[in-house]
Write an enzyme that holds these catalytic residues in place. Structure first.
Site, PDB file in Angstrom:
ATOM      1  N   ASP A 127       0.821  -1.216   0.000  1.00 31.60           N
ATOM      2  CA  ASP A 127       0.000   0.000   0.000  1.00 31.60           C
ATOM      3  C   ASP A 127       0.852   1.263   0.000  1.00 31.60           C
ATOM      4  O   ASP A 127       0.472   2.272   0.592  1.00 31.60           O
ATOM      5  CB  ASP A 127      -0.925  -0.017   1.235  1.00 31.60           C
ATOM      6  CG  ASP A 127      -2.000   1.049   1.163  1.00 31.60           C
ATOM      7  OD1 ASP A 127      -2.369   1.439   0.047  1.00 31.60           O
ATOM      8  OD2 ASP A 127      -2.464   1.497   2.225  1.00 31.60           O
ATOM      9  N   CYS A 168     -23.854  -0.782   0.051  1.00 30.50           N
ATOM     10  CA  CYS A 168     -22.739   0.112   0.370  1.00 30.50           C
ATOM     11  C   CYS A 168     -22.992   1.527  -0.154  1.00 30.50           C
ATOM     12  O   CYS A 168     -22.689   2.516   0.523  1.00 30.50           O
ATOM     13  CB  CYS A 168     -21.417  -0.440  -0.168  1.00 30.50           C
ATOM     14  SG  CYS A 168     -21.377  -0.751  -1.945  1.00 30.50           S
ATOM     15  N   CYS A 195     -15.253  11.279   1.038  1.00 30.35           N
ATOM     16  CA  CYS A 195     -15.059  10.072   1.841  1.00 30.35           C
ATOM     17  C   CYS A 195     -14.507  10.416   3.224  1.00 30.35           C
ATOM     18  O   CYS A 195     -13.526  11.167   3.344  1.00 30.35           O
ATOM     19  CB  CYS A 195     -14.119   9.121   1.114  1.00 30.35           C
ATOM     20  SG  CYS A 195     -13.749   7.608   2.021  1.00 30.35           S
TER      21      CYS A 195
END
Length: 316
Positions: free
Chosen positions: A134, A194, A214
């Site tokens: 990541d 979702c 977000c």
């Protein structure tokens, strides 16, 4: 000369603590092209580094020119705590599940290096390799899908039919011509839970996330004060958000990891907002040591706590 086999690599990965491992070809996968469109829509917000590295993210061979294979791994980090959607309490700080334990970059990075070391010992031929957890310019979800780890869900998370989506992804770019796995296929069907559950409506379409809306972006990546229209919508979240994963049917029976690395640290185990706010700088720095939450920095966490405390007061 006998090559190192894909099956041997995947078996070694499981022995080293990964919960799933697959092989994807280092190829020009069509899903890689969506990234530039996503950037053009402004969905990256202030994450300018994504624009700077866009050309490298378009193909792993821009990172490792000799790459022929991408070894994708998944590690379950789910623990036995209730979902926030099941135990909603505005007086408790919302912290993303992945950040409760040790910093996954460090833990999984060591396991990847151990896997590469095993591969070098076992391979009859030398090879190039680079590992990423990541951090690098790699579209890891695309390669995870093509490695058979799981499909990219409507919430943009990789979903494994056996493990759910509470998984850390990591990969090894490798010059060995390993046999690839069959890509995963979409199993979201007609479900839109979702999209409907996102507190800020950041999932603007199936598989399309507007980061600027977000909660994870706002509480972790965004620097400076929180934009006023969004402040009230983050609720009690002080670091990240899990709602889009918590409502996913594939996570209703998701396995729990016994790994000590992912178990909640006392400071981050559903703490009260008042208790967090009362922490001194030294106490907070100590709690953040070796934690992925260091990314937000103490100043960022205190900014988020101010917003969460204000929202909790309004809720009362």
């Amino acid at each position: 000369m006998n090559h190192l086999s894909s099956e041997a690599v995947k078996a070694a990965a499981l022995r080293l603590g990964f919960d799933a491992c697959g092989i994807a070809p280092a190829a020009d996968h069509p899903e890689l092209k969506f990234f530039t469109e996503w950037l053009a829509r402004g969905y990256a917000g202030s994450m300018t580094y994504l624009h700077r590295t866009a050309s490298r993210r378009a193909d792993v061979r821009a990172v490792l020119p000799t790459a022929q294979s991408v070894i994708a791994t998944a590690t379950v980090y789910n623990t036995d705590r209730p979902y926030s959607t099941e135990a909603s309490d505005p007086s408790r700080a919302g912290i993303a599940r992945y950040a409760w334990g040790d910093d996954y970059h460090d833990v999984i990075g060591r396991r990847l290096e151990a896997l590469v070391a095993w591969m070098r010992e076992s391979s009859p031929e030398p090879f190039d390799a680079r590992t990423y957890v990541d951090t690098g310019p790699v579209q890891e979800r695309v390669y995870a899908q093509h490695a058979g780890i799981g499909w990219i869900g409507k919430n943009t998370c990789v979903i494994n039919p056996r493990l759910g989506s509470w998984i850390f992804l990591s990969e090894i770019l490798c010059s060995l011509p390993l046999d690839p796995d069959v890509p995963s296929y979409d199993q979201c069907g007609t479900c839109t839970l979702c999209l409907e559950a996102c507190p800020t409506h950041a999932i603007v379409g199936p598989g399309q996330l507007d980061s600027t809306r977000c909660i994870s972006y706002l509480t972790i990546e965004h620097r400076g004060e929180l934009p006023e229209p969004m402040t009230s919508q983050i609720g009690s979240h002080v670091y990240g958000c899990d709602v889009c994963q918590e409502v996913c049917p594939w996570n209703q029976l998701a396995p729990v990891s016994p790994d000590p690395a992912w178990q909640p640290r006392p400071a981050w185990d559903r703490p009260g907002l008042d208790a967090l706010d009362a922490m001194s700088d030294d106490e907070m720095s100590a709690a953040l040591a070796g934690s992925a939450m260091r990314r937000a920095k103490p100043d960022g966490l205190r900014r988020n706590m101010r917003a969460a405390l204000a929202n909790a007061a309004k809720a009362r």
